[in-house]
Design a protein around this motif. Sequence first.
Motif, PDB file in Angstrom:
ATOM      1  N   HIS A 110       0.843  -1.198   0.000  1.00  0.00           N
ATOM      2  CA  HIS A 110       0.000   0.000   0.000  1.00  0.00           C
ATOM      3  C   HIS A 110       0.876   1.246   0.000  1.00  0.00           C
ATOM      4  CE1 HIS A 110      -3.396  -2.605   0.763  1.00  0.00           C
ATOM      5  NE2 HIS A 110      -2.646  -3.216   1.669  1.00  0.00           N
ATOM      6  N   VAL A 111       0.333   2.345  -0.518  1.00  0.00           N
ATOM      7  CA  VAL A 111       1.069   3.604  -0.562  1.00  0.00           C
ATOM      8  C   VAL A 111       1.559   3.940   0.843  1.00  0.00           C
ATOM      9  CG1 VAL A 111       0.861   6.083  -0.985  1.00  0.00           C
ATOM     10  CG2 VAL A 111      -0.172   4.457  -2.576  1.00  0.00           C
ATOM     11  N   GLY A 112       2.842   4.300   0.917  1.00  0.00           N
ATOM     12  CA  GLY A 112       3.460   4.637   2.192  1.00  0.00           C
ATOM     13  C   GLY A 112       4.248   3.490   2.803  1.00  0.00           C
ATOM     14  N   ASP A 113       4.055   2.268   2.281  1.00  0.00           N
ATOM     15  CA  ASP A 113       4.804   1.119   2.800  1.00  0.00           C
ATOM     16  C   ASP A 113       6.280   1.236   2.425  1.00  0.00           C
ATOM     17  OD1 ASP A 113       2.439   0.055   3.719  1.00  0.00           O
ATOM     18  OD2 ASP A 113       2.384  -1.620   2.299  1.00  0.00           O
ATOM     19  N   ASP A 114       7.159   0.876   3.349  1.00  0.00           N
ATOM     20  CA  ASP A 114       8.588   0.775   3.070  1.00  0.00           C
ATOM     21  C   ASP A 114       8.871  -0.644   2.600  1.00  0.00           C
ATOM     22  OD1 ASP A 114       9.438   3.399   3.758  1.00  0.00           O
ATOM     23  OD2 ASP A 114       9.215   2.888   5.878  1.00  0.00           O
ATOM     24  N   LEU A 115       9.390  -0.773   1.390  1.00  0.00           N
ATOM     25  CA  LEU A 115       9.617  -2.084   0.784  1.00  0.00           C
ATOM     26  C   LEU A 115      11.105  -2.338   0.590  1.00  0.00           C
ATOM     27  CD1 LEU A 115       6.806  -1.901  -1.923  1.00  0.00           C
ATOM     28  CD2 LEU A 115       6.678  -2.979   0.327  1.00  0.00           C
ATOM     29  N   GLU A 116      11.478  -3.587   0.658  1.00  0.00           N
ATOM     30  CA  GLU A 116      12.849  -4.021   0.417  1.00  0.00           C
ATOM     31  C   GLU A 116      12.916  -4.725  -0.929  1.00  0.00           C
ATOM     32  OE1 GLU A 116      15.402  -3.313   2.439  1.00  0.00           O
ATOM     33  OE2 GLU A 116      14.030  -2.267   3.779  1.00  0.00           O
ATOM     34  N   THR A 117      14.112  -4.877  -1.462  1.00  0.00           N
ATOM     35  CA  THR A 117      14.316  -5.584  -2.721  1.00  0.00           C
ATOM     36  C   THR A 117      13.681  -6.969  -2.635  1.00  0.00           C
ATOM     37  OG1 THR A 117      16.380  -4.404  -3.078  1.00  0.00           O
ATOM     38  CG2 THR A 117      16.068  -6.433  -4.329  1.00  0.00           C
ATOM     39  N   GLY A 118      12.866  -7.309  -3.626  1.00  0.00           N
ATOM     40  CA  GLY A 118      12.232  -8.625  -3.681  1.00  0.00           C
ATOM     41  C   GLY A 118      10.883  -8.721  -3.008  1.00  0.00           C
TER      42      GLY A 118
ATOM     43  N   GLU B 124      12.548  -4.302  -7.487  1.00  0.00           N
ATOM     44  CA  GLU B 124      13.947  -4.530  -7.847  1.00  0.00           C
ATOM     45  C   GLU B 124      14.887  -3.731  -6.954  1.00  0.00           C
ATOM     46  OE1 GLU B 124      14.580  -3.976 -12.020  1.00  0.00           O
ATOM     47  OE2 GLU B 124      13.096  -5.483 -12.546  1.00  0.00           O
ATOM     48  N   GLY B 125      14.315  -2.841  -6.162  1.00  0.00           N
ATOM     49  CA  GLY B 125      15.107  -2.027  -5.229  1.00  0.00           C
ATOM     50  C   GLY B 125      14.294  -1.791  -3.974  1.00  0.00           C
ATOM     51  N   SER B 126      14.850  -1.050  -3.051  1.00  0.00           N
ATOM     52  CA  SER B 126      14.122  -0.745  -1.821  1.00  0.00           C
ATOM     53  C   SER B 126      13.691   0.714  -1.832  1.00  0.00           C
ATOM     54  CB  SER B 126      14.997  -1.042  -0.600  1.00  0.00           C
ATOM     55  OG  SER B 126      16.158  -0.262  -0.639  1.00  0.00           O
ATOM     56  N   GLY B 127      12.675   1.022  -1.053  1.00  0.00           N
ATOM     57  CA  GLY B 127      12.175   2.383  -0.955  1.00  0.00           C
ATOM     58  C   GLY B 127      10.749   2.407  -0.466  1.00  0.00           C
ATOM     59  N   ARG B 128      10.145   3.588  -0.515  1.00  0.00           N
ATOM     60  CA  ARG B 128       8.760   3.768  -0.070  1.00  0.00           C
ATOM     61  C   ARG B 128       7.838   3.785  -1.287  1.00  0.00           C
ATOM     62  NH1 ARG B 128       8.145   7.775   4.394  1.00  0.00           N
ATOM     63  NH2 ARG B 128       8.552   5.871   5.524  1.00  0.00           N
ATOM     64  N   LEU B 129       6.733   3.056  -1.192  1.00  0.00           N
ATOM     65  CA  LEU B 129       5.749   3.022  -2.271  1.00  0.00           C
ATOM     66  C   LEU B 129       5.018   4.359  -2.296  1.00  0.00           C
ATOM     67  CD1 LEU B 129       4.604   1.128  -4.449  1.00  0.00           C
ATOM     68  CD2 LEU B 129       2.843   0.478  -2.826  1.00  0.00           C
TER      69      LEU B 129
ATOM     70  N   ALA C 149       3.030   0.534 -10.229  1.00  0.00           N
ATOM     71  CA  ALA C 149       3.341   1.263  -9.004  1.00  0.00           C
ATOM     72  C   ALA C 149       4.639   2.035  -9.189  1.00  0.00           C
ATOM     73  CB  ALA C 149       3.466   0.296  -7.830  1.00  0.00           C
ATOM     74  N   VAL C 150       4.894   2.977  -8.265  1.00  0.00           N
ATOM     75  CA  VAL C 150       6.137   3.755  -8.254  1.00  0.00           C
ATOM     76  C   VAL C 150       6.737   3.661  -6.864  1.00  0.00           C
ATOM     77  CG1 VAL C 150       7.178   6.024  -8.545  1.00  0.00           C
ATOM     78  CG2 VAL C 150       5.283   5.334 -10.033  1.00  0.00           C
ATOM     79  N   LEU C 151       8.026   3.338  -6.834  1.00  0.00           N
ATOM     80  CA  LEU C 151       8.782   3.208  -5.592  1.00  0.00           C
ATOM     81  C   LEU C 151       9.790   4.349  -5.552  1.00  0.00           C
ATOM     82  CD1 LEU C 151       8.963   1.114  -3.265  1.00  0.00           C
ATOM     83  CD2 LEU C 151      10.801   0.041  -4.543  1.00  0.00           C
ATOM     84  N   GLU C 152       9.783   5.151  -4.481  1.00  0.00           N
ATOM     85  CA  GLU C 152      10.724   6.276  -4.344  1.00  0.00           C
ATOM     86  C   GLU C 152      11.909   5.871  -3.506  1.00  0.00           C
ATOM     87  OE1 GLU C 152      10.489   9.312  -5.776  1.00  0.00           O
ATOM     88  OE2 GLU C 152       8.532   8.939  -6.655  1.00  0.00           O
TER      89      GLU C 152
END
Length: 71
Positions: free
Chosen positions: A19-27, A45-50, A68-71
């Motif tokens: 969901h928007v605002g989630d911090d995601l890691e590679t994979g 493919e990378g880490s960041g916040r959705l 989606a877009v990951l920042e």
Amino acid sequence: MAEEIRAEIVANVLKVVAHVGDDLETGDTVVLLESMKMEIPVLTEGSGRLSRLAVGEGDVVQEGDLLAVLE
């Protein structure tokens, strides 16, 4: 730099996992797509916040569509 996550196949969006605002890691899984009765996880493919989610459950996506877009 933003990472655009795009569909690699024509499919239905079966489930939105992140969901928007989630911090995601590679994979990490962002969405699950369904095509020809197969579930295909779409992974980062990378880490960041959705920062943006461009699809919802039940949407039909074409190859190359923005998911989606990951920042």
